[in-house]
Design a protein around this motif. Structure first.
Motif, PDB file in Angstrom:
ATOM      1  N   TYR A  47      -9.963   4.901  -6.363  1.00 56.71           N
ATOM      2  CA  TYR A  47      -9.784   3.536  -5.867  1.00 56.71           C
ATOM      3  C   TYR A  47      -8.611   2.847  -6.577  1.00 56.71           C
ATOM      4  CZ  TYR A  47     -11.027  -1.252  -4.611  1.00 56.71           C
ATOM      5  OH  TYR A  47     -10.997  -2.531  -4.137  1.00 56.71           O
ATOM      6  N   LEU A  50      -5.365   4.303  -5.412  1.00 59.55           N
ATOM      7  CA  LEU A  50      -5.003   3.775  -4.085  1.00 59.55           C
ATOM      8  C   LEU A  50      -4.498   2.347  -4.174  1.00 59.55           C
ATOM      9  CD1 LEU A  50      -7.756   5.017  -1.606  1.00 59.55           C
ATOM     10  CD2 LEU A  50      -5.354   5.587  -1.604  1.00 59.55           C
ATOM     11  N   GLN A  54      -1.004   0.954  -3.029  1.00 59.95           N
ATOM     12  CA  GLN A  54      -0.909  -0.157  -2.070  1.00 59.95           C
ATOM     13  C   GLN A  54      -0.015  -1.276  -2.621  1.00 59.95           C
ATOM     14  OE1 GLN A  54      -4.447  -2.486  -1.485  1.00 59.95           O
ATOM     15  NE2 GLN A  54      -4.054  -2.742   0.687  1.00 59.95           N
ATOM     16  N   ILE A  57       3.685  -0.129  -2.540  1.00 58.59           N
ATOM     17  CA  ILE A  57       4.268  -0.157  -1.187  1.00 58.59           C
ATOM     18  C   ILE A  57       4.484  -1.600  -0.725  1.00 58.59           C
ATOM     19  CG2 ILE A  57       3.765   0.354   1.251  1.00 58.59           C
ATOM     20  CD1 ILE A  57       2.722   3.044   0.329  1.00 58.59           C
ATOM     21  N   LEU A  61       7.967  -3.104   0.308  1.00 59.93           N
ATOM     22  CA  LEU A  61       8.150  -3.685   1.640  1.00 59.93           C
ATOM     23  C   LEU A  61       8.698  -5.104   1.541  1.00 59.93           C
ATOM     24  CD1 LEU A  61       7.691  -2.844   4.580  1.00 59.93           C
ATOM     25  CD2 LEU A  61       5.453  -3.908   4.469  1.00 59.93           C
TER      26      LEU A  61
ATOM     27  N   PHE B  36     -17.798   0.031  -0.554  1.00 56.04           N
ATOM     28  CA  PHE B  36     -16.735   0.720  -1.283  1.00 56.04           C
ATOM     29  C   PHE B  36     -15.943   1.623  -0.334  1.00 56.04           C
ATOM     30  CE2 PHE B  36     -15.363   4.569  -3.487  1.00 56.04           C
ATOM     31  CZ  PHE B  36     -14.519   4.032  -4.447  1.00 56.04           C
ATOM     32  N   ASN B  39     -13.900  -0.452   2.079  1.00 50.26           N
ATOM     33  CA  ASN B  39     -12.743  -1.003   1.366  1.00 50.26           C
ATOM     34  C   ASN B  39     -11.665   0.074   1.196  1.00 50.26           C
ATOM     35  OD1 ASN B  39     -11.129  -2.556  -0.216  1.00 50.26           O
ATOM     36  ND2 ASN B  39     -12.746  -3.235  -1.591  1.00 50.26           N
ATOM     37  N   ARG B  40     -12.123   1.279   0.833  1.00 47.24           N
ATOM     38  CA  ARG B  40     -11.191   2.385   0.618  1.00 47.24           C
ATOM     39  C   ARG B  40     -10.485   2.747   1.934  1.00 47.24           C
ATOM     40  NH1 ARG B  40     -10.804   7.773   0.791  1.00 47.24           N
ATOM     41  NH2 ARG B  40      -9.773   8.787  -0.972  1.00 47.24           N
ATOM     42  N   MET B  43      -8.023   0.142   2.797  1.00 50.99           N
ATOM     43  CA  MET B  43      -6.869   0.258   1.922  1.00 50.99           C
ATOM     44  C   MET B  43      -5.951   1.400   2.395  1.00 50.99           C
ATOM     45  SD  MET B  43      -6.988   0.516  -2.176  1.00 50.99           S
ATOM     46  CE  MET B  43      -8.265  -0.642  -2.475  1.00 50.99           C
ATOM     47  N   LEU B  44      -6.582   2.518   2.786  1.00 53.26           N
ATOM     48  CA  LEU B  44      -5.813   3.670   3.284  1.00 53.26           C
ATOM     49  C   LEU B  44      -5.046   3.298   4.557  1.00 53.26           C
ATOM     50  CD1 LEU B  44      -8.083   6.811   2.813  1.00 53.26           C
ATOM     51  CD2 LEU B  44      -5.769   6.509   1.952  1.00 53.26           C
ATOM     52  N   ASP B  46      -4.147   0.314   5.447  1.00 54.16           N
ATOM     53  CA  ASP B  46      -3.085  -0.630   5.076  1.00 54.16           C
ATOM     54  C   ASP B  46      -1.891   0.119   4.479  1.00 54.16           C
ATOM     55  OD1 ASP B  46      -2.158  -3.340   4.728  1.00 54.16           O
ATOM     56  OD2 ASP B  46      -2.396  -3.007   2.573  1.00 54.16           O
ATOM     57  N   ILE B  47      -2.199   1.099   3.640  1.00 54.09           N
ATOM     58  CA  ILE B  47      -1.112   1.891   3.023  1.00 54.09           C
ATOM     59  C   ILE B  47      -0.333   2.627   4.110  1.00 54.09           C
ATOM     60  CG2 ILE B  47      -0.651   3.930   1.589  1.00 54.09           C
ATOM     61  CD1 ILE B  47      -2.945   2.935  -0.257  1.00 54.09           C
ATOM     62  N   LYS B  50       1.748   0.112   6.088  1.00 52.47           N
ATOM     63  CA  LYS B  50       2.898  -0.381   5.311  1.00 52.47           C
ATOM     64  C   LYS B  50       3.922   0.726   5.079  1.00 52.47           C
ATOM     65  CE  LYS B  50       0.902  -4.434   3.232  1.00 52.47           C
ATOM     66  NZ  LYS B  50       0.091  -4.968   2.170  1.00 52.47           N
ATOM     67  N   THR B  51       3.435   1.974   4.947  1.00 55.06           N
ATOM     68  CA  THR B  51       4.374   3.097   4.784  1.00 55.06           C
ATOM     69  C   THR B  51       5.225   3.224   6.045  1.00 55.06           C
ATOM     70  OG1 THR B  51       2.720   4.194   3.422  1.00 55.06           O
ATOM     71  CG2 THR B  51       4.538   5.557   4.181  1.00 55.06           C
ATOM     72  N   GLU B  53       5.868   0.819   8.187  1.00 51.78           N
ATOM     73  CA  GLU B  53       6.773  -0.348   8.238  1.00 51.78           C
ATOM     74  C   GLU B  53       7.953  -0.153   7.290  1.00 51.78           C
ATOM     75  OE1 GLU B  53       4.582  -3.914   7.393  1.00 51.78           O
ATOM     76  OE2 GLU B  53       3.363  -3.744   9.197  1.00 51.78           O
TER      77      GLU B  53
END
Lengths: 211, 234
Positions: A47, A50, A54, A57, A61, B36, B39-40, B43-44, B46-47, B50-51, B53
Motif C-alpha cells: 500500500y 503504491l 501515486q 506520478i 503530471l 483496504f 482503496n488499493r 489507487m491502482l 488512479d495510477i 495518471k500514467t 495522462e
C-alpha cells in the motif's frame, strides 16, 4: 490367559502420536497469527509503495501540466490555421477554368452553326461531406444558336454533332453531366431560310467541393 | 487455558470460539480488508489513469516543436496567399478601387475597353443569408461589361485566371449583336475574389508570424515561455 488392566480413565487418555489435536492447536496459535501478521505487513508495504508511486506520478503530471497546456495551445493554433488554409485553398480547388470552356466552345462550333447567346453561370451549394459541412461550386452552361446546312436533315445532324463534340471537349468532357439539346426547331422569323433551325443546348459542370 | 472435560461443555466452548472467530472474520472483512482492497484498487486505477495522462502529455510536449514549426509554415503560406491573391480593401472597407484596378489593368493588357466598373460587392458565397460554413473568407464580386470579340473575352478571362488561381469567374454572358456589329458582342463577366471577412486579419496574421518566428523551432515549450516572458518584459 492374559489380563490387561487399564487404570487411566477414558477422559484422561491422550494420543501417543506427535500430531494430535493439541499440538495442531498450539501450532495453529503460532502459525496463523504469524501468517496473518506477515500478510498485513506485506499489504501495508504494498500500500505504501503504491501510495508513493501515486504521489510521484501526480507530482510529475502536475509538473507537466504547464508544458502540456502550452503544447495544446500550439496544436490548437496549428489546427485553426490549417482550417483557414484549407478554406482559402478551396477557392482554387473548386474553380473551373472558364477560359478553357470558352475556348472549347469556340473550337467545336462548326461553320454551319452561329452562336447567338452564350452563358456560363456559377452556383454555390451546400453539401455534406462526412464530418463537415462544405460548399461546392457548380456551373450551368447555356448556348443558344442558329444552324443552317444543306437541308433540314444535315442541319439537325450539325446540331447533334455540335452537342456530341461539346460533350467530348477537353475542358468539359468528364466534368459535365449530359449535354442536352433542350430545344430545337424552325426559326419563326418571316424572312428566315427554310432550313434554318434555332436551338438551345444546356449542360451542368459537376460540382467541385471546396474541401 | 484448558477446555472443560465435559464433552458437552467442550463442544459449547468450541462453538462459541467458532462463532467469535466468524464474527471477527466478518468484521475484519467488512471494516478492514474490503475497504483496504477497494482503496488499493482505486489507487491502482488512479495510477493507471495518471500514467496514461502523463504519457499523452509527454507525447504532446514532444510534438510541440514540430507543431510549432508546422504552424509557422502554415501561417506563412496563408500570408503568402493573402498578400498575392486575396483582395484587400483600399480605404476602410472599399473593395471597389482594388477590384477596378485589377480588372482595368487586365482589360488594358488584352486590349478591351470596359464600361465603368460599378458593381462591386461582398457577401457569403452561398448568398441569400444562408449560413456559410467557411468562417474566414467571403466573396468579393465585381461585374465587368464590355463590347468586344469572343477571342478578346477568352484572353481577358484567361489572363485573370492565370494571374490569380484563387479568383473565380462566376458568370460569363456573351450576346451577339448582329444588327450593330457582328464582330463585337455584348460581354458580361462576373469575377469573384476571396476576401477576408475580418479586414484586419492580415495584421493579425502578420503579428502571429512575428510571434511564431520569435520562438526557435528547436526550443522546448518551457524555454519558450521563459523567453517570451523575458521578451515581453524587455
Amino acid at each position: 490367559m492374559n489380563l490387561r488392566v487399564d487404570l487411566i480413565l477414558e477422559s484422561e487418555q491422550r494420543s501417543a502420536s506427535v500430531i494430535n489435536a493439541k499440538s495442531l492447536t498450539r501450532m495453529g496459535m503460532i502459525i496463523v497469527p504469524a501468517v496473518v501478521g506477515l500478510a498485513i505487513a506485506v499489504a501495508v508495504v504494498d500500500y505504501l509503495t503504491l501510495r508513493s508511486r501515486q504521489n510521484t506520478i501526480t507530482e510529475q503530471l502536475e509538473a507537466e501540466q504547464g508544458r502540456k497546456s502550452e503544447a495544446a495551445a500550439v496544436l490548437k493554433s496549428l489546427n485553426d490555421n490549417k482550417a483557414i488554409l484549407d478554406e482559402i485553398s478551396g477557392w482554387t480547388k473548386s474553380r473551373t477554368a472558364v477560359a478553357d470552356v470558352l475556348l472549347d466552345v469556340q473550337k467545336v462550333t462548326p461553320l454551319e452553326i452561329q452562336l447567338t447567346d452564350f452563358s456560363i453561370v456559377q452556383s454555390t451549394l451546400a453539401t455534406n461531406v462526412p464530418g463537415a459541412k462544405t460548399i461546392a461550386r457548380s456551373y450551368q452552361i447555356s448556348i443558344k444558336g442558329k444552324a443552317l446546312a444543306d437541308g433540314a436533315e444535315k442541319t439537325e445532324q450539325a446540331v447533334l454533332k455540335f452537342r456530341a463534340d461539346l460533350q467530348a471537349a477537353q475542358a468539359l468532357g468528364t466534368n459535365v453531366d449530359e449535354v442536352v439539346v433542350s430545344s430545337f426547331g424552325a426559326s419563326q422569323e418571316a424572312d428566315a431560310p427554310k432550313d434554318l433551325r434555332i436551338f438551345n443546348i444546356t449542360c451542368n459542370i459537376k460540382p467541385r467541393k471546396f474541401r | 487455558m484448558k477446555l472443560p472435560d465435559d464433552p458437552k461443555k467442550r463442544q459449547q466452548v468450541l462453538i462459541l470460539i467458532g462463532m467469535v472467530a466468524v464474527i471477527v472474520a466478518v468484521v475484519a472483512w467488512m471494516f478492514g480488508i474490503q475497504p483496504f482492497l477497494k482503496n488499493r484498487s482505486d489507487m491502482l486505477a488512479d495510477i493507471e489513469k495518471k500514467t496514461g495522462e502523463l504519457t499523452t502529455a509527454r507525447d504532446e510536449v514532444a510534438k510541440a516543436p514540430g507543431n510549432r514549426e508546422m504552424n509557422r509554415q502554415t501561417l506563412k503560406k496563408i500570408n503568402d496567399i493573402s498578400e498575392k491573391y486575396v483582395i484587400q480593401p483600399r480605404t476602410g472597407l472599399n473593395y471597389h478601387l482594388a477590384a477596378r484596378e485589377i480588372l482595368e489593368k487586365v482589360a488594358t493588357s488584352v486590349g478591351i475597353e470596359t464600361e465603368p466598373i460599378v458593381n462591386v460587392g461582398t457577401g457569403s458565397l452561398l448568398g441569400g443569408g444562408q449560413k456559410d460554413p467557411s468562417k474566414h473568407v467571403k466573396a468579393c464580386t465585381a461585374i465587368v461589361t464590355a463590347k468586344c470579340g469572343y477571342g478578346d473575352i477568352v484572353r481577358f478571362v484567361r489572363t485573370l485566371e492565370k494571374e490569380n488561381p484563387y479568383m473565380s469567374i462566376s458568370r460569363v454572358s456573351v450576346v451577339g449583336r448582329p444588327a450593330e456589329d457582328k464582330k463585337k458582342h455584348s460581354i458580361t463577366v462576373e469575377v469573384q475574389w476571396p476576401a477576408w471577412i475580418d479586414p484586419s486579419y492580415p495584421e493579425t496574421l502578420d503579428a502571429s508570424i512575428k510571434k511564431a518566428e520569435m520562438v526557435s523551432p528547436s526550443s522546448t515549450p518551457g524555454k519558450e515561455t521563459t523567453d517570451a516572458k523575458q521578451k515581453g518584459k524587455g
